[in-house]
Design a protein around this motif. Structure first.
Motif, PDB file in Angstrom:
ATOM      1  N   PRO A 223      45.263  56.353  53.937  1.00  0.00           N
ATOM      2  CA  PRO A 223      46.010  57.544  53.332  1.00  0.00           C
ATOM      3  C   PRO A 223      45.017  57.959  52.590  1.00  0.00           C
ATOM      4  CG  PRO A 223      47.596  55.394  53.939  1.00  0.00           C
ATOM      5  CD  PRO A 223      45.848  55.209  54.216  1.00  0.00           C
ATOM      6  N   TYR A 224      44.423  56.995  51.608  1.00  0.00           N
ATOM      7  CA  TYR A 224      43.727  58.018  50.616  1.00  0.00           C
ATOM      8  C   TYR A 224      42.141  58.846  50.429  1.00  0.00           C
ATOM      9  CZ  TYR A 224      41.054  58.103  46.153  1.00  0.00           C
ATOM     10  OH  TYR A 224      40.333  58.586  45.237  1.00  0.00           O
ATOM     11  N   THR A 225      41.786  58.280  51.541  1.00  0.00           N
ATOM     12  CA  THR A 225      40.454  58.910  52.515  1.00  0.00           C
ATOM     13  C   THR A 225      41.562  60.234  52.921  1.00  0.00           C
ATOM     14  OG1 THR A 225      39.981  56.401  52.537  1.00  0.00           O
ATOM     15  CG2 THR A 225      38.741  58.472  53.502  1.00  0.00           C
ATOM     16  N   ARG A 226      42.325  60.421  53.934  1.00  0.00           N
ATOM     17  CA  ARG A 226      42.865  61.335  54.803  1.00  0.00           C
ATOM     18  C   ARG A 226      43.044  61.905  53.470  1.00  0.00           C
ATOM     19  NH1 ARG A 226      44.521  57.640  58.783  1.00  0.00           N
ATOM     20  NH2 ARG A 226      46.507  56.971  57.342  1.00  0.00           N
ATOM     21  N   ALA A 227      43.893  61.954  52.457  1.00  0.00           N
ATOM     22  CA  ALA A 227      44.382  62.797  51.443  1.00  0.00           C
ATOM     23  C   ALA A 227      43.064  63.412  50.729  1.00  0.00           C
ATOM     24  CB  ALA A 227      44.671  62.101  50.765  1.00  0.00           C
ATOM     25  N   LEU A 228      41.750  62.594  49.920  1.00  0.00           N
ATOM     26  CA  LEU A 228      40.778  63.170  50.035  1.00  0.00           C
ATOM     27  C   LEU A 228      39.892  64.047  51.124  1.00  0.00           C
ATOM     28  CD1 LEU A 228      38.892  60.423  48.140  1.00  0.00           C
ATOM     29  CD2 LEU A 228      39.486  62.349  47.282  1.00  0.00           C
TER      30      LEU A 228
END
Lengths: 336, 330
Positions: free
Chosen positions: A261-266
């Motif tokens: 989810p962090y990659t998606r947010a980035l």
């Protein structure tokens, strides 16, 4: 891994770094594993303070005095007879100094301040050459001129006697690259090499890095917070969050199917050319927590839009296994 | 670069003239003049000077003229090397100052040399090993050094030297040489006497410079170029000495100028205590007696030395700092 790879040149395993301060110790790296292969570019991406630069310095044994490697290994030439654990070496030993600059070169973020204003660029490059090669001063100087030409500096034979403040930012960064290449290292670590440059210069410097890396078969570890740079340069990507690897994957997969989810947010927070005028740029809610106040469970859970209550805040997800694509996330574990 | 130098030289000359004017005015500031002070001094011994005699004395020294004329007369002689006659000693000023100027410089430069050779290495060590035992020890000694008055240390050292080593302390020469003409033996005698006053004078300066070096270097050690140097694989000692120490030396080069007058004026009490034949005590006496030619000359010489010191430190800075050297050519 899907693609065939070059020789395995560096292997970081479970690296942990702590900084001792007045207000207790901070865990800057908490079990980081990375691998570098000849001829490939590993992008390391993450927000400020996630431990990107600390990783680079820990590998080279040049952490600030307050910083200490408290665990893990940094294996040079892993799996060969000459395998060496850099963490076990005394940072000031002859062997470690031979590795610094000789085996692993470092390129810096700030071309303004990373060069000393008191010496000519030639002097600073010659020093790097002579630290690792038995060359006379005149030969080393010729080699320095050659290097300056190689990194695309016009009129290298006169620029060799210039002081850094007489050069533009782009030229200075090229000098930095020439200096890192002085002793022909097989591994280069570039710590935000283009952050301080304007966009045009940035593109030129990246192209130069890419060309040198391919020509010389260098294993490049490229640290950046810029997803655009990652897309352009990297073969594999490690996404870092608060001193841990959140996701590791080949660059195509990362952009096509981000697992964490962090990659998606980035990725959502990268400005898109397809965005409508006056669309608001997506941001990641909240701020990076201070490493001294690491949230329980998965460190990203307070900012995660897909948080699983009662799970993510209770226990930490399994770290990404080395040399495998994956994400340190319960969503991912469930799917596997 | 030549233009830079020429500009500095012209400025230096103008500064010297300004200093001479200021000197003259300041010395004339207290009410009365040398003759008044002289008469008062004689009166306290019971003698009387008649008004005619006083007037004659004033005329002799030109004290009856307006200040500007006095200054003009003085300067017109100074530029040809005649500094006038000391009214107090009734001898030419050059003769009164004589060797004292060179002796002062010998003592001051020894003190300066000592200060730097002690302070720089300790300062570097303190910064590189910040918060180590050695750093704390240096800090403690440094503050003690700052806190002890020079003259007290001079007295203590004199006592110790006399009591336990049987040295002839005080002065810059042994009695048998003090009036003798210059010879190798006299120079050697001087060399034996200089260390003690030099140590005393160097003490406070050393403590001060240690702190400056430590603070400068701590600042420089955090700069990215230090990391660059380390990443090249050169040794830590080489890294520290070549890059941050070089950068931390700038303030030292620029402080040369005012160190010299600081040492001379700071040395007055020490010179009195140790009986040193330097210009410090002479200046004090001249000021008390309002002997304006003597005092004026000494202050003027100190001023000129400062100007020369500034020039030297400018040249040094140009040498160690390429950004100044290459000004306008970047």
């Amino acid at each position: 891994m899907v693609e065939s790879m070059g020789r395995h040149v560096l292997s970081v395993r479970d690296l942990a770094v702590e900084f001792g301060g007045d207000r207790g110790t901070l865990r800057a790296l908490d079990g980081v594993s990375l691998d570098l292969h000849a001829g490939r570019v590993l992008g390391v991406v993450g927000e400020s303070g996630c431990g990107k630069s600390v990783t680079a310095r820990a590998i080279l044994g040049i952490l600030d005095r307050a910083g200490k490697v408290t665990g893990g290994q940094v294996l040079l030439d892993p799996g060969t007879s000459s395998q060496q654990d850099l963490v076990a070496l005394d940072p000031n030993s002859q062997t470690m100094r031979g590795v610094r600059g000789g085996r692993i070169g470092l390129i810096f973020q700030e071309p303004m301040t990373a060069l000393s204003v008191h010496y000519t660029v030639g002097n600073q490059i010659v020093e790097a050459i002579r630290a690792h090669r038995e060359l006379s001063k005149a030969d080393a100087r010729n080699r320095a001129i050659e290097l300056l030409g190689e990194v695309g500096i016009p009129r290298p034979e006169s620029r060799v006697d210039a002081y850094p403040f007489q050069l533009s930012g782009g030229l200075r960064q090229r000098v930095g690259i020439a200096m890192a290449l002085a002793a022909d290292p097989q591994i280069l670590i570039a710590d935000e090499p283009t952050t301080a440059l304007d966009v045009t210069t940035q593109a030129q410097v990246l192209a130069l890095l890419r060309r040198l890396q391919r020509d010389k078969g260098i294993a490049l570890m490229l640290i950046t917070h810029d997803m655009g740079v990652i897309a352009q340069m990297a073969d594999d990507v490690a996404v870092m969050y608060l001193g841990r690897i959140a996701e590791f994957s080949p660059v195509r997969d990362l952009f096509a199917r981000p697992r964490h989810p962090y990659t998606r947010a980035l990725l959502r927070s990268v400005p898109s050319i397809r965005a409508e005028p006056r669309d608001r740029l997506a941001t990641i809610g909240g701020t990076v927590p201070h490493p001294g106040a690491r949230p329980s469970g998965c460190a990203f859970h307070p900012r995660c839009p897909e948080v699983i209550a009662g799970r993510c805040d209770q226990s930490a997800p399994r770290p990404v296994p080395p040399l495998e694509a994956g994400a340190a996330c319960f969503l991912n574990e469930g799917a596997a | 670069m030549l233009i830079y130098l020429a500009r500095r030289l012209v400025l230096a000359a103008i500064t010297c003239i300004a200093i001479s004017i200021l000197t003259f005015i300041i010395i004339r500031l207290p009410p009365g003049d040398f003759v008044d002070a002289y008469i008062a001094n004689l009166a306290s011994n019971g003698s009387v000077v008649s008004a005619d005699q006083a007037q004659a004395m004033r005329r002799e020294y030109g004290l009856d003229q307006p200040v500007i004329i006095q200054y003009g007369m003085w300067m017109s002689r100074v530029v040809v090397g005649d500094f006038g006659v000391s009214m107090m000693w009734r001898r030419p000023v050059t003769e009164v100052i004589g060797d004292r100027l060179w002796l002062t410089m010998a003592v001051s430069f020894s003190a300066l040399f000592l200060t730097w050779t002690i302070a720089l290495p300790i300062g570097i060590y303190s910064a590189v090993r910040q918060y180590s035992l050695g750093d704390y020890a240096a800090t403690l000694l440094g503050f003690i050094g700052l806190a002890i008055p020079n003259f007290l240390l001079a007295l203590i050292l004199m006592y110790l030297g006399f009591r336990y080593l049987g040295l002839s302390v005080g002065g810059l020469f042994s009695p048998e040489f003090s009036q003798a003409p210059w010879s190798m033996a006299k120079a050697w005698d001087l060399a034996k006497h200089v260390p003690l006053p030099a140590c005393v004078l160097a003490l406070a300066g050393t403590a001060h410079q240690i702190r400056i070096m430590r603070a400068n270097l701590l600042d420089e050690l955090r700069r990215p170029y230090v990391v660059t140097a380390r990443a090249k694989g050169i040794s830590e000692l080489h890294t520290v000495l070549k890059y941050p120490v070089r950068a931390a030396l700038n303030p030292f080069a620029s402080s040369i100028a005012y160190l010299f007058p600081y040492l001379v004026s700071g040395s007055i009490i020490v010179s009195l205590v140790l009986g040193l034949p330097t210009v410090g005590p002479l200046l004090l006496q001249a000021l008390v007696a309002q002997d304006m030619f003597l005092a004026g000359t000494i202050v003027l010489l100190l001023g000129i030395m400062t100007v020369i010191g500034t020039l030297v430190s400018d040249l040094l800075l140009m040498w160690i700092e390429p950004r100044i050297r290459l000004q306008g050519r970047a």
